[in-house]
Motif scaffolding. Structure first.
Motif, PDB file in Angstrom:
ATOM      1  N   ARG A  83       0.741  -1.461   0.157  1.00  6.82           N
ATOM      2  CA  ARG A  83      -0.032   0.055   0.000  1.00  6.82           C
ATOM      3  C   ARG A  83       0.993   1.206  -0.245  1.00  6.82           C
ATOM      4  O   ARG A  83       0.463   2.265  -0.822  1.00  6.82           O
ATOM      5  CB  ARG A  83      -0.945  -0.010   1.011  1.00  6.82           C
ATOM      6  CG  ARG A  83      -1.688   1.155   1.527  1.00  6.82           C
ATOM      7  CD  ARG A  83      -2.151   1.173   2.898  1.00  6.82           C
ATOM      8  NE  ARG A  83      -1.051   1.410   3.700  1.00  6.82           N
ATOM      9  CZ  ARG A  83      -1.145   0.876   4.952  1.00  6.82           C
ATOM     10  NH1 ARG A  83      -2.348   0.417   5.516  1.00  6.82           N
ATOM     11  NH2 ARG A  83      -0.084   1.082   5.916  1.00  6.82           N
ATOM     12  N   HIS A  86       2.858   1.826  -3.317  1.00  6.86           N
ATOM     13  CA  HIS A  86       1.540   2.493  -4.293  1.00  6.86           C
ATOM     14  C   HIS A  86       1.508   3.959  -3.966  1.00  6.86           C
ATOM     15  O   HIS A  86       1.427   4.683  -5.226  1.00  6.86           O
ATOM     16  CB  HIS A  86       0.270   1.699  -4.595  1.00  6.86           C
ATOM     17  CG  HIS A  86      -0.620   2.128  -5.300  1.00  6.86           C
ATOM     18  ND1 HIS A  86      -1.454   3.235  -5.345  1.00  6.86           N
ATOM     19  CD2 HIS A  86      -1.067   1.699  -6.673  1.00  6.86           C
ATOM     20  CE1 HIS A  86      -2.348   3.327  -6.345  1.00  6.86           C
ATOM     21  NE2 HIS A  86      -1.931   2.497  -7.195  1.00  6.86           N
ATOM     22  N   SER A  90       2.476   7.208  -6.731  1.00  6.10           N
ATOM     23  CA  SER A  90       1.401   7.654  -6.932  1.00  6.10           C
ATOM     24  C   SER A  90       1.795   9.252  -6.817  1.00  6.10           C
ATOM     25  O   SER A  90       1.479  10.267  -7.607  1.00  6.10           O
ATOM     26  CB  SER A  90       0.196   7.657  -6.558  1.00  6.10           C
ATOM     27  OG  SER A  90      -0.138   6.131  -7.115  1.00  6.10           O
ATOM     28  N   HIS A  98       1.883   4.320 -14.256  1.00  5.07           N
ATOM     29  CA  HIS A  98       1.373   3.356 -15.184  1.00  5.07           C
ATOM     30  C   HIS A  98       2.096   2.043 -15.618  1.00  5.07           C
ATOM     31  O   HIS A  98       1.768   1.052 -16.208  1.00  5.07           O
ATOM     32  CB  HIS A  98       0.936   3.932 -16.638  1.00  5.07           C
ATOM     33  CG  HIS A  98       2.148   4.525 -17.235  1.00  5.07           C
ATOM     34  ND1 HIS A  98       2.899   5.354 -16.890  1.00  5.07           N
ATOM     35  CD2 HIS A  98       2.800   3.842 -18.361  1.00  5.07           C
ATOM     36  CE1 HIS A  98       3.742   5.595 -18.020  1.00  5.07           C
ATOM     37  NE2 HIS A  98       3.620   4.807 -18.652  1.00  5.07           N
ATOM     38  N   LYS A 101       3.040  -2.475 -11.409  1.00 10.73           N
ATOM     39  CA  LYS A 101       2.244  -3.294 -10.942  1.00 10.73           C
ATOM     40  C   LYS A 101       2.468  -4.089  -9.859  1.00 10.73           C
ATOM     41  O   LYS A 101       3.798  -4.492  -9.703  1.00 10.73           O
ATOM     42  CB  LYS A 101       2.294  -4.480 -12.034  1.00 10.73           C
ATOM     43  CG  LYS A 101       1.628  -4.106 -13.653  1.00 10.73           C
ATOM     44  CD  LYS A 101       0.468  -3.210 -13.752  1.00 10.73           C
ATOM     45  CE  LYS A 101       0.381  -2.726 -15.093  1.00 10.73           C
ATOM     46  NZ  LYS A 101      -0.818  -2.004 -15.390  1.00 10.73           N
ATOM     47  N   THR A 106      -4.859  -3.511  -7.169  1.00  7.60           N
ATOM     48  CA  THR A 106      -5.210  -3.131  -8.684  1.00  7.60           C
ATOM     49  C   THR A 106      -4.606  -2.034  -9.142  1.00  7.60           C
ATOM     50  O   THR A 106      -3.638  -1.373  -8.185  1.00  7.60           O
ATOM     51  CB  THR A 106      -6.918  -2.748  -8.733  1.00  7.60           C
ATOM     52  OG1 THR A 106      -6.934  -1.741  -7.755  1.00  7.60           O
ATOM     53  CG2 THR A 106      -7.572  -3.967  -8.158  1.00  7.60           C
ATOM     54  N   ALA A 107      -4.614  -1.391 -10.240  1.00 14.79           N
ATOM     55  CA  ALA A 107      -3.831  -0.222 -10.728  1.00 14.79           C
ATOM     56  C   ALA A 107      -4.134   0.984  -9.792  1.00 14.79           C
ATOM     57  O   ALA A 107      -3.523   1.827  -9.591  1.00 14.79           O
ATOM     58  CB  ALA A 107      -4.370   0.088 -12.250  1.00 14.79           C
ATOM     59  N   GLU A 108      -5.420   0.819  -9.123  1.00 16.80           N
ATOM     60  CA  GLU A 108      -5.998   2.101  -8.410  1.00 16.80           C
ATOM     61  C   GLU A 108      -5.614   1.886  -6.958  1.00 16.80           C
ATOM     62  O   GLU A 108      -5.817   2.804  -5.951  1.00 16.80           O
ATOM     63  CB  GLU A 108      -7.596   2.093  -8.306  1.00 16.80           C
ATOM     64  CG  GLU A 108      -7.949   2.554  -9.714  1.00 16.80           C
ATOM     65  CD  GLU A 108      -7.948   1.378 -10.621  1.00 16.80           C
ATOM     66  OE1 GLU A 108      -7.771   1.597 -11.885  1.00 16.80           O
ATOM     67  OE2 GLU A 108      -8.133   0.353 -10.115  1.00 16.80           O
ATOM     68  N   GLY A 109      -5.051   0.880  -6.448  1.00 12.36           N
ATOM     69  CA  GLY A 109      -4.392   0.398  -5.245  1.00 12.36           C
ATOM     70  C   GLY A 109      -5.643  -0.278  -4.169  1.00 12.36           C
ATOM     71  O   GLY A 109      -5.426  -0.387  -3.376  1.00 12.36           O
ATOM     72  N   GLN A 110      -6.581  -0.710  -5.102  1.00 16.11           N
ATOM     73  CA  GLN A 110      -7.462  -1.614  -4.252  1.00 16.11           C
ATOM     74  C   GLN A 110      -6.690  -3.080  -4.195  1.00 16.11           C
ATOM     75  O   GLN A 110      -6.074  -3.593  -5.225  1.00 16.11           O
ATOM     76  CB  GLN A 110      -8.640  -1.601  -5.000  1.00 16.11           C
ATOM     77  CG  GLN A 110      -9.489  -0.224  -4.978  1.00 16.11           C
ATOM     78  CD  GLN A 110      -9.573   0.736  -3.710  1.00 16.11           C
ATOM     79  OE1 GLN A 110     -10.149  -0.081  -2.841  1.00 16.11           O
ATOM     80  NE2 GLN A 110      -9.097   1.887  -3.494  1.00 16.11           N
TER      81      GLN A 110
END
Length: 394
Positions: A83, A86, A90, A98, A101, A106-110
């Motif tokens: 977490r 990421h 960001s 982008h 990974k 996920t790409a959104e951090g979920q």
């Protein structure tokens, strides 16, 4: 725009890197240069356990300098580290997010539990690389897990892992040789050395991966990677579960239970097997360790159970649990650290409903009671054997 981002990433890497990071980086660059001379670029890069995030920063800086830019895939066992990585990329280098990974996110951090295992992670993202690097884990189970999944998903890839020479012995080579045909030590520097493994064995030679998941009778538990206690019920956890069953025999029906730091799920499984019918309404089994979550998910098929990858049950609402079961960690790597329990005790106090109870097991020589009493009004000893003590706090 990429030039300033590359510079920022390189600065971050240099600030965070230690001597072992620099050796891994040096050996990986030398290997990549040799490969590029013979076969072309290495493509995507897989990074395993990047505690300082330095390898990720360097790899992203390298990627932004190539056209087309390869991706950087990172597998962290710790949810908190995944977490934080990421969030840092960001915020600090949004131009590079982008290309990043992260396993389990996920790409959104979920959260994405389907990509916690290295094999599922590489398969989901269509890994097209020839290099994996990282720090040598202390667990042979974790090492075999990585090597096995890498050779099946990316048979052309080379694995470079660095560690402290005094903690390395021939058995690490033996573990890697179960998946690779060539394993050798590289030139060391100071206290550190890297191992290089290449040449994937065939699927028949490597096996299906079931050898990572030993069967323990009774119970037939499964343990993936470096999960604590592997495929066996931990003795302290067994004492905790027994105390929990005794407690639940006198509790109201519909108890909401949290297994905080669930490990391989053996505590929850014993509780559900032995507690009176109807007493337990639901269980949330949560752990910060990806290998623990994978193992618990494989061992807990009861529909009342939800297994989550989380840090100190941060996703659970306040006052939402009646009973917390806690078998806390007390090692940070090879070092004993009795303060690791603090955020878990804070979490237990936060999520317990009024009148709720915490049951905690610990090695009897470890002085946890004072830390528990700092957070709970009523603390007493439930049971004790030759090694472990179970405390109850309300």
């Amino acid at each position: 725009m990429h030039t300033s981002t590359i510079q920022r990433l390189e600065e971050l890497a240099e600030t965070r890197a230690d001597a072992l990071d620099r050796l891994i980086r040096s050996d990986a660059l030398a290997h990549s240069a040799d490969r590029a001379a013979d076969h072309g670029a290495t493509g995507d890069v897989l990074i395993l356990e990047d505690h300082n995030f330095a390898q990720t920063y360097w790899a992203l800086a390298d990627a932004l300098g190539e056209e087309p830019a390869p991706r950087v895939l990172v597998r962290q066992r710790s949810y908190a580290q995944a977490r934080d990585l990421h969030a840092l990329i960001s915020n600090e280098a949004p131009d590079a997010i982008h290309l990043l990974k992260i396993a389990g996110l996920t790409a959104e951090g979920q959260r994405d539990h389907a990509t916690l295992a290295v094999s599922g992670f590489l398969r989901t993202h269509g890994f097209a690389g020839a290099l994996a690097l990282g720090r040598l884990p202390k667990s042979h189970g974790a090492l075999h897990d990585w090597a096995h999944d890498l050779t099946l998903s990316a048979p052309e890839a080379t694995l470079i892992l660095g560690g402290n020479t005094k903690h390395m012995n021939r058995t690490f080579n033996d573990t890697l040789e179960r998946s690779f045909t060539q394993v050798r030590g590289l030139r060391g520097k100071g206290k550190h050395r890297c191992l290089l493994a290449s040449g994937a064995r065939t699927a028949v030679e490597v096996g299906t991966g079931e050898d990572r998941c030993e069967a323990d009778t009774p119970g037939h538990l499964r343990g993936f990677g470096g999960v604590f206690s592997g495929a066996k019920a931990d003795r302290g956890g067994h004492l905790l579960a027994t105390a929990a069953v005794d407690y639940l025999r006198h509790a109201d029906h519909g108890q909401r239970v949290l297994d905080l730091g669930c490990g391989n799920g053996s505590v929850t499984r014993q509780v559900l097997d032995e507690a009176p019918a109807g007493v337990v309404r639901r269980v949330v089994a949560t752990d910060v360790d990806a290998d623990a979550v994978r193992s618990a998910a494989a061992n807990l098929s009861d529909p009342r159970v939800t297994v989550t990858w989380d840090a100190a049950a941060a996703d659970l609402p306040d006052s939402s649990v009646d009973l917390v079961l806690l078998n806390p960690p007390f090692h940070e790597g090879t070092r004993i650290d009795l303060t690791l329990v603090r955020p878990l005790l804070d979490a237990a106090r936060r999520v317990l409903a009024p009148g709720g109870t915490l049951l905690l097991v610990h090695n009897s020589h470890a002085r946890y009671r004072t830390q528990v009493q700092e957070r709970f009004e009523h603390v007493d000893q439930v049971t004790r054997d030759s090694t472990f003590t179970v405390l109850r706090a309300r």
